[in-house]
Design a protein around this motif. Structure first.
Motif, PDB file in Angstrom:
ATOM      1  N   ILE A  36       1.327  -1.281  -0.012  1.00 55.38           N
ATOM      2  CA  ILE A  36       0.085  -0.435  -0.178  1.00 55.38           C
ATOM      3  C   ILE A  36       0.775   1.654   0.189  1.00 55.38           C
ATOM      4  O   ILE A  36       1.565   1.523   0.887  1.00 55.38           O
ATOM      5  N   VAL A  37       0.954   2.056  -0.738  1.00 55.16           N
ATOM      6  CA  VAL A  37       2.193   3.134  -1.366  1.00 55.16           C
ATOM      7  C   VAL A  37       0.983   4.450  -0.709  1.00 55.16           C
ATOM      8  O   VAL A  37       2.237   5.177  -0.381  1.00 55.16           O
ATOM      9  N   GLN A  38       0.248   4.641  -0.769  1.00 56.54           N
ATOM     10  CA  GLN A  38      -1.282   5.760  -0.419  1.00 56.54           C
ATOM     11  C   GLN A  38      -2.668   5.539  -0.115  1.00 56.54           C
ATOM     12  O   GLN A  38      -2.857   4.949  -0.888  1.00 56.54           O
ATOM     13  N   PHE A  39      -2.878   5.384   1.230  1.00 57.55           N
ATOM     14  CA  PHE A  39      -3.517   5.986   2.071  1.00 57.55           C
ATOM     15  C   PHE A  39      -4.228   6.589   3.646  1.00 57.55           C
ATOM     16  O   PHE A  39      -3.812   6.527   4.516  1.00 57.55           O
ATOM     17  N   ARG A  40      -4.767   7.943   3.142  1.00 59.59           N
ATOM     18  CA  ARG A  40      -4.364   9.151   3.613  1.00 59.59           C
ATOM     19  C   ARG A  40      -5.082   9.183   5.017  1.00 59.59           C
ATOM     20  O   ARG A  40      -4.364   9.416   5.916  1.00 59.59           O
ATOM     21  N   GLU A  41      -6.248   8.223   5.207  1.00 59.13           N
ATOM     22  CA  GLU A  41      -6.754   7.626   5.913  1.00 59.13           C
ATOM     23  C   GLU A  41      -6.362   7.526   7.030  1.00 59.13           C
ATOM     24  O   GLU A  41      -6.586   7.377   8.112  1.00 59.13           O
ATOM     25  N   ALA A  42      -5.627   5.669   6.207  1.00 62.75           N
ATOM     26  CA  ALA A  42      -4.788   5.258   7.526  1.00 62.75           C
ATOM     27  C   ALA A  42      -2.751   5.397   7.939  1.00 62.75           C
ATOM     28  O   ALA A  42      -2.060   5.280   9.016  1.00 62.75           O
ATOM     29  N   MET A  43      -2.428   6.127   6.912  1.00 63.84           N
ATOM     30  CA  MET A  43      -0.556   6.190   6.147  1.00 63.84           C
ATOM     31  C   MET A  43      -0.834   8.148   6.523  1.00 63.84           C
ATOM     32  O   MET A  43      -1.211   8.171   5.401  1.00 63.84           O
ATOM     33  N   THR A  44       0.740   8.170   6.632  1.00 65.62           N
ATOM     34  CA  THR A  44       1.622   9.333   6.624  1.00 65.62           C
ATOM     35  C   THR A  44       2.168   9.893   5.369  1.00 65.62           C
ATOM     36  O   THR A  44       2.432  10.070   4.393  1.00 65.62           O
ATOM     37  N   GLU A  45       2.688   8.397   4.585  1.00 61.95           N
ATOM     38  CA  GLU A  45       3.526   7.877   3.713  1.00 61.95           C
ATOM     39  C   GLU A  45       3.006   8.034   2.299  1.00 61.95           C
ATOM     40  O   GLU A  45       1.627   7.756   2.493  1.00 61.95           O
ATOM     41  N   LYS A  46       3.717   8.990   1.396  1.00 66.57           N
ATOM     42  CA  LYS A  46       2.645   8.980   0.192  1.00 66.57           C
ATOM     43  C   LYS A  46       3.461   8.795  -1.330  1.00 66.57           C
ATOM     44  O   LYS A  46       4.132   9.146  -1.501  1.00 66.57           O
ATOM     45  N   GLY A  47       3.236   7.331  -2.071  1.00 68.32           N
ATOM     46  CA  GLY A  47       4.069   7.098  -2.761  1.00 68.32           C
ATOM     47  C   GLY A  47       3.017   7.448  -4.247  1.00 68.32           C
ATOM     48  O   GLY A  47       1.148   7.557  -3.929  1.00 68.32           O
ATOM     49  N   GLU A  48       3.185   7.755  -5.590  1.00 69.85           N
ATOM     50  CA  GLU A  48       2.664   8.461  -6.413  1.00 69.85           C
ATOM     51  C   GLU A  48       2.640   7.090  -7.959  1.00 69.85           C
ATOM     52  O   GLU A  48       1.774   7.406  -8.181  1.00 69.85           O
ATOM     53  N   ASP A  49       3.752   6.204  -7.045  1.00 75.99           N
ATOM     54  CA  ASP A  49       3.859   5.143  -8.271  1.00 75.99           C
ATOM     55  C   ASP A  49       2.777   4.332  -7.782  1.00 75.99           C
ATOM     56  O   ASP A  49       3.640   2.836  -7.349  1.00 75.99           O
ATOM     57  N   TYR A  50       1.647   4.049  -8.142  1.00 75.22           N
ATOM     58  CA  TYR A  50       0.367   2.722  -8.212  1.00 75.22           C
ATOM     59  C   TYR A  50      -0.037   2.090  -9.266  1.00 75.22           C
ATOM     60  O   TYR A  50       0.037   2.836  -9.710  1.00 75.22           O
ATOM     61  N   ALA A  51      -0.237   1.154  -9.035  1.00 71.22           N
ATOM     62  CA  ALA A  51      -0.870   0.274 -10.354  1.00 71.22           C
ATOM     63  C   ALA A  51      -2.009   0.180 -10.302  1.00 71.22           C
ATOM     64  O   ALA A  51      -2.884   0.013 -11.065  1.00 71.22           O
ATOM     65  N   VAL A  52      -2.834  -0.810  -9.067  1.00 75.28           N
ATOM     66  CA  VAL A  52      -3.736  -0.158  -8.642  1.00 75.28           C
ATOM     67  C   VAL A  52      -4.809   0.511  -7.814  1.00 75.28           C
ATOM     68  O   VAL A  52      -4.136   0.492  -6.616  1.00 75.28           O
ATOM     69  N   ALA A  53      -5.264   1.527  -8.019  1.00 75.98           N
ATOM     70  CA  ALA A  53      -6.631   2.403  -7.306  1.00 75.98           C
ATOM     71  C   ALA A  53      -8.213   1.882  -7.114  1.00 75.98           C
ATOM     72  O   ALA A  53      -8.534   1.034  -7.578  1.00 75.98           O
ATOM     73  N   PHE A  54      -7.794   2.111  -5.251  1.00 75.90           N
ATOM     74  CA  PHE A  54      -9.510   1.841  -4.882  1.00 75.90           C
ATOM     75  C   PHE A  54      -9.445   3.636  -5.100  1.00 75.90           C
ATOM     76  O   PHE A  54      -9.343   4.172  -4.201  1.00 75.90           O
ATOM     77  N   VAL A  55     -11.526   3.978  -5.881  1.00 75.77           N
ATOM     78  CA  VAL A  55     -11.642   4.905  -5.407  1.00 75.77           C
ATOM     79  C   VAL A  55     -12.508   5.120  -4.690  1.00 75.77           C
ATOM     80  O   VAL A  55     -13.626   4.028  -5.138  1.00 75.77           O
ATOM     81  N   GLU A  56     -12.706   5.774  -3.464  1.00 73.60           N
ATOM     82  CA  GLU A  56     -14.231   5.816  -2.553  1.00 73.60           C
ATOM     83  C   GLU A  56     -14.867   6.934  -2.681  1.00 73.60           C
ATOM     84  O   GLU A  56     -14.148   8.185  -3.083  1.00 73.60           O
ATOM     85  N   GLY A  57     -16.368   7.849  -2.879  1.00 74.78           N
ATOM     86  CA  GLY A  57     -16.981   8.415  -3.193  1.00 74.78           C
ATOM     87  C   GLY A  57     -17.576   9.063  -4.589  1.00 74.78           C
ATOM     88  O   GLY A  57     -16.750   8.269  -5.457  1.00 74.78           O
TER      89      GLY A  57
END
Lengths: 247, 429
Positions: A36-57
């Motif tokens: 998991i490279v980005q998950f604002r609600e749960a983590m501070t680390e933030k990576g922009e290099d992702y292959a799968v994006a889950f989008v809520e909302g």
């Protein structure tokens, strides 16, 4: 190499992402299968290099579109997470009301300060590769979709009505009890959780493909219910779809 | 002299979207803001015209973390509007599911959102490697909390069986007994949680503040009660507007609140300060072990107050289950629509603080008007007041340290931003 996954949210309660966190209670090994490279609600680390994006909302203001398009550009696979992203969900109830009235009702003469437009599912803005329905999503279904994506299979989302699951659970039909239920036309996969807990289906998982609306009408007639009452229920999550049908 | 220019865009490990903006020139603070950039939600407007029976199911969708709380405030507003009285069993089941949510939300905040700051990591994920016991404990407590909610409401996020005047599903005595056993076992996890909280390096910062919470004479209030403030204010629920005094701010899609001062604080620390004398003896012992005494004016210790409340919730839940098992759980029908509408205010203490729902319902059973006042919205002005006192106290520290302290301050309030929008990014400009 583990696939890199990111979570994003737009207009929502973040309950589906919380359900993802909750799925760790029984599937902590999920963290071994993906990075998991980005998950604002749960983590501070933030990576922009992702292959799968889950989008809520849902998307409910112009300025959010660019961010969603950017996510689409980066992600090889984009998954709509939950009813708001999948259908528009509860946020779309306001679409059936004059927007100016809605804004003034909440923000009065300062309505202009806060940007908004008719809420829409993310598929109205970008191409969506898969969806996980429900308000909120089902933990086990989320895990199954992740497994399928990891193996390159089509996510196992049912396209039969909720009634099938409800019968299998041996629930007493809500219509027999004088209730209202959208089970005959709503996508299964929730384990008929609402009828199991004594409430009729609210249609949060969306309509099945080719719903048998004639049969639904027959059920209403048989139990002396009105289309208005059913619409009041259906439009909790289905206002966006209802308005599209009327176009 | 120091110049600071901090801009935290979309602060992490909080619910929803906010930015911190702080800017100082020659050691003088010029700008200190918490921008709420969450998209407006418009729930109050959307409730209009809906059947009264749907309100709690719609408003639980305001928040994934405090869904039971929103459902409860909504149901109480509707019940007060329609003059519907609750059975003892309904009141007990509502309290029990509320404890489940309190435990679920607090454990998430303490272990997954706050602890990583104090242990020097960015999230709970690296903690899986460096502190696996703590993570597994957190997941275990969370599972218990979720299972407690599920037994009563069907699930935690967006409960199903909570209805106007009662429930549409009832837990069996056997289910309740099994949960009781797990709650008793959870005492060991509570002891470990207190031990962990004792080792965390809580920032030292105090600011004299007005605290607002519901209060009842016979229990530590979570549902219903009298609005009570540490400045001596007492208000009936129907007078909530005299406390909240909502006002709009251009930098926040969540409204700000103030009572007699420029701001006030709600949440676990406010409840602790107002209702310390009503805590379960084991929770009092936990507070003593943590060195927490009323009136505590360190907002960072809101998280410590949550630990105390976790102990209280476990103990009170055990007591409620004993009562339910003693009297037996019976299926009760829902009351019919009384044929006449009305106006009612419902209030409860969700994990983040006091929540108000205010509804007008027509004689046709449809909602005419609604107003919801969210805890995080009530805290916004207070967070900014804290930031204005905190920044000058730490202005000589490196900018990164200041930024982290500010994020930790905001996080300590356990903000629920998507809730408050009818709210978070940190920007040091």
């Amino acid at each position: 190499m583990k696939p890199k996954v990111a979570f994003f949210d737009f207009t929502s309660c973040e309950g589906c992402q919380l359900t993802v966190v909750d799925s760790l209670q029984t599937h902590v090994d999920l963290l071994d299968a993906v990075e998991i490279v980005q998950f604002r609600e749960a983590m501070t680390e933030k990576g922009e290099d992702y292959a799968v994006a889950f989008v809520e909302g849902s998307i409910s203001r112009q300025s959010d579109e660019a961010r969603l398009k950017q996510i689409r550009e980066q992600a090889a696979v984009l998954v709509a997470l939950g009813a708001c992203a999948h259908l528009g969900g509860v946020n779309a109830m306001k679409n059936a009301m004059p927007l100016d009235d809605v804004r003034r009702y909440v923000y009065g003469d300062k309505a202009e300060w806060y940007e908004t437009y008719a809420a829409r599912p993310i598929s109205a803005v970008v191409k969506v590769d898969a969806f996980i329905p429900g308000c909120p999503i089902e933990r086990e279904e989320f895990i199954e979709v992740v497994k399928a994506l990891l193996m390159g299979r089509k996510p196992p989302i049912p396209d039969w009505p909720m009634c099938v699951e409800c019968k299998r659970k041996e629930n007493v039909c809500l219509f027999h009890q004088g209730g209202y239920c959208l089970g005959p036309v709503t996508r299964a996969g929730c384990g008929a959780i609402c009828p199991t807990y004594g409430d009729g289906c609210e249609g949060c998982r969306g309509l099945i493909p080719d719903p048998n609306s004639n049969s639904m009408s027959d059920v209403l007639v048989k139990y002396g219910l009105t289309v208005d009452d059913m619409l009041a229920r259906w439009t909790m999550f289905g206002t966006y779809q209802q308005m599209e049908l009327q176009k | 002299m120091t110049n600071i220019n901090i801009e935290v865009h979309h602060i992490t490990r909080v619910e929803g979207h906010g930015n911190i903006v702080v800017n100082a020139k020659n050691g003088v603070l010029e700008e200190c803001r918490l921008d709420i950039v969450e998209t407006p939600r418009f729930f109050e407007a959307m409730l209009r015209g809906r059947p009264y029976t749907q309100s709690s199911h719609i408003t639980s969708r305001i928040c994934g973390i405090c869904a039971v709380g929103h459902a409860t405030a909504s149901l109480r507003a509707t019940e007060n509007a329609l003059g519907i009285e609750l059975s003892e069993q309904t009141a007990l089941l509502r309290k029990l599911i509320f404890h489940g949510e309190m435990l679920d939300s607090h454990v998430l905040h303490v272990y997954m959102l706050v602890a990583p700051d104090m242990l020097g990591v960015g999230s709970v994920i690296p903690l899986v490697k460096i502190a696996p016991d703590a993570v597994l404990r957190a997941l275990r407590i969370k599972k218990l909390a979720g299972d407690l909610c599920a037994a009563i409401g069907g699930r935690h996020t967006h409960p199903i069986a909570m209805a106007v005047g009662g429930f549409t599903h009832f837990p069996s005595v056997a289910e309740l007994k099994a949960l009781r056993g797990r709650l008793v076992d959870a005492r060991a996890d509570m002891a470990e949680t207190i031990k962990l909280a004792k080792t965390l390096p809580w920032p030292q910062f105090n600011r004299e503040t007005e605290y607002v919470a519901l209060r009842k004479e016979d229990e530590y209030a979570f549902i219903d009660g009298v609005i009570t403030t540490t400045d001596g204010g007492k208000y009936e629920l129907s007078d909530y507007r005299r406390v909240t005094n909502e006002r709009m701010m251009p930098h926040s899609s969540a409204k700000h609140c103030a009572h007699k001062r420029e701001s006030y604080m709600v949440g676990a620390l406010a409840r602790f300060n107002v209702n310390y004398d009503k805590l379960h003896p084991r929770a009092v012992a936990a507070a003593q072990e943590l060195g927490l005494k009323p009136i505590c004016t360190n907002p960072f210790l809101n998280t410590a107050a949550q630990v105390v409340e976790m102990v209280h919730s476990v103990e009170d839940a055990i007591g409620i289950i004993d009562e339910l098992v003693g009297r037996g759980v019976h299926s009760e029908p829902l009351p019919p629509f009384p044929g006449k509408g009305g106006e009612g205010v419902g209030s409860c203490e969700v994990p983040r603080g006091i929540l108000f729902h205010d509804y007008q319902i027509g004689d046709d059973g449809r909602v005419i008007g609604a107003n919801c006042i969210i805890p995080t919205g009530q805290n916004l002005a207070n967070v900014e007041a804290d930031m204005r006192k905190l920044v000058p106290e730490i202005i000589d520290r490196p900018q990164d340290e200041i930024r982290q302290m500010l994020e930790m301050l905001v996080r300590a309030y356990d903000p629920c931003i998507s809730c408050s929008v009818h709210f978070l990014d940190v920007k040091f400009v």
